[in-house]
Enzyme design. Sequence first.
Site, PDB file in Angstrom:
ATOM      1  N   CYS A   1      -7.545  -6.291 -11.152  1.00 55.84           N
ATOM      2  CA  CYS A   1      -6.784  -7.556 -11.203  1.00 55.84           C
ATOM      3  C   CYS A   1      -7.434  -8.543 -12.165  1.00 55.84           C
ATOM      4  O   CYS A   1      -6.749  -9.235 -12.919  1.00 55.84           O
ATOM      5  CB  CYS A   1      -6.651  -8.153  -9.814  1.00 55.84           C
ATOM      6  SG  CYS A   1      -5.525  -7.198  -8.771  1.00 55.84           S
TER       7      CYS A   1
ATOM      8  N   CYS B   1      -2.238  -4.478  -5.506  1.00 60.19           N
ATOM      9  CA  CYS B   1      -2.814  -5.715  -4.977  1.00 60.19           C
ATOM     10  C   CYS B   1      -1.797  -6.853  -5.064  1.00 60.19           C
ATOM     11  O   CYS B   1      -0.904  -6.855  -5.929  1.00 60.19           O
ATOM     12  CB  CYS B   1      -4.046  -6.120  -5.773  1.00 60.19           C
ATOM     13  SG  CYS B   1      -5.436  -5.000  -5.600  1.00 60.19           S
TER      14      CYS B   1
ATOM     15  N   GLU C   1      -2.197  -9.792  -6.183  1.00 63.26           N
ATOM     16  CA  GLU C   1      -2.275 -10.525  -7.452  1.00 63.26           C
ATOM     17  C   GLU C   1      -1.386  -9.888  -8.513  1.00 63.26           C
ATOM     18  O   GLU C   1      -0.628 -10.561  -9.216  1.00 63.26           O
ATOM     19  CB  GLU C   1      -3.715 -10.527  -7.989  1.00 63.26           C
ATOM     20  CG  GLU C   1      -4.703 -11.240  -7.111  1.00 63.26           C
ATOM     21  CD  GLU C   1      -5.352 -10.334  -6.073  1.00 63.26           C
ATOM     22  OE1 GLU C   1      -4.665  -9.477  -5.487  1.00 63.26           O
ATOM     23  OE2 GLU C   1      -6.555 -10.506  -5.831  1.00 63.26           O
TER      24      GLU C   1
ATOM     25  N   GLU D   1       0.819  -1.219   0.000  1.00 64.76           N
ATOM     26  CA  GLU D   1       0.000   0.000   0.000  1.00 64.76           C
ATOM     27  C   GLU D   1       0.848   1.263   0.000  1.00 64.76           C
ATOM     28  O   GLU D   1       2.073   1.219   0.177  1.00 64.76           O
ATOM     29  CB  GLU D   1      -0.927  -0.025   1.228  1.00 64.76           C
ATOM     30  CG  GLU D   1      -1.883  -1.205   1.170  1.00 64.76           C
ATOM     31  CD  GLU D   1      -2.912  -1.215   2.280  1.00 64.76           C
ATOM     32  OE1 GLU D   1      -2.736  -0.494   3.291  1.00 64.76           O
ATOM     33  OE2 GLU D   1      -3.896  -1.956   2.125  1.00 64.76           O
TER      34      GLU D   1
HETATM   35  N1  THU Z   1      -6.301  -6.305  -2.112  1.00 66.00           N
HETATM   36  C1  THU Z   1      -5.528  -7.252  -2.733  1.00 66.00           C
HETATM   37  O1  THU Z   1      -4.299  -7.281  -2.590  1.00 66.00           O
HETATM   38  N2  THU Z   1      -6.168  -8.145  -3.507  1.00 66.00           N
HETATM   39  C2  THU Z   1      -7.505  -8.218  -3.682  1.00 66.00           C
HETATM   40  O2  THU Z   1      -7.979  -9.085  -4.396  1.00 66.00           O
HETATM   41  C3  THU Z   1      -8.383  -7.261  -3.022  1.00 66.00           C
HETATM   42  C4  THU Z   1      -7.716  -6.191  -2.250  1.00 66.00           C
HETATM   43  C5  THU Z   1      -5.620  -5.347  -1.237  1.00 66.00           C
HETATM   44  C6  THU Z   1      -5.598  -3.938  -1.722  1.00 66.00           C
HETATM   45  C7  THU Z   1      -5.434  -3.198  -0.422  1.00 66.00           C
HETATM   46  O3  THU Z   1      -4.058  -3.165  -0.070  1.00 66.00           O
HETATM   47  C8  THU Z   1      -6.164  -4.054   0.605  1.00 66.00           C
HETATM   48  O4  THU Z   1      -6.272  -5.336   0.006  1.00 66.00           O
HETATM   49  C9  THU Z   1      -7.531  -3.541   1.001  1.00 66.00           C
HETATM   50  O5  THU Z   1      -8.308  -3.308  -0.099  1.00 66.00           O
END
Ligand code: THU
Length: 142
Positions: free
Chosen positions: A98, A62, A64, A53
């Site tokens: 994603c 994310c 993924e 983040e």
């Molecule tokens: N996030 C992911 O890494 N993958 C997902 O499929 C959904 C959300 C992360 C983004 C952010 O850092 C946190 O989860 C909250 O949304």
Amino acid sequence: MKKMKTINEKITSELIKAARKVRENAYAPYSNFAVGAAVLCEGDKIFEGCNVENVALGISICAERSAIVKAFSEGCKNIKAIAIVADSNEPAAPCGICRQVFYEFNPKMSVILANLDGKVIIRNVENLLPHAFERVRTKKES
Ligand code: THU
């Protein structure tokens, strides 16, 4: 009904294990929602990624996409499956950005969703992103 091609159970559990482990590296001080992902490539190589983040929330990455970018950087061109692990009541579904990234590389990619309690759901990208955006011909081209 057409039988969906799925990857085998051993590889599925290896991917989940890898995603679960890399999730511990997540940098998620703003959401407190750590996510891990692991992709399966040619030669059954596995690449992992976690969410990273930023205080400018919109540029957070994310798990993924983090795993996919890593796989590509290492020369993997054929992503067969991705596992995603989070600490949620139900296995967390990937965000729309994603899904579009998965579609770019393999619309038939298996998407394995799991939570820390061991609940697993398996889908593929075509289920998750029907009528995806693809390269379209302009009116001039057609
Ligand atoms: N996030 C992911 O890494 N993958 C997902 O499929 C959904 C959300 C992360 C983004 C952010 O850092 C946190 O989860 C909250 O949304």
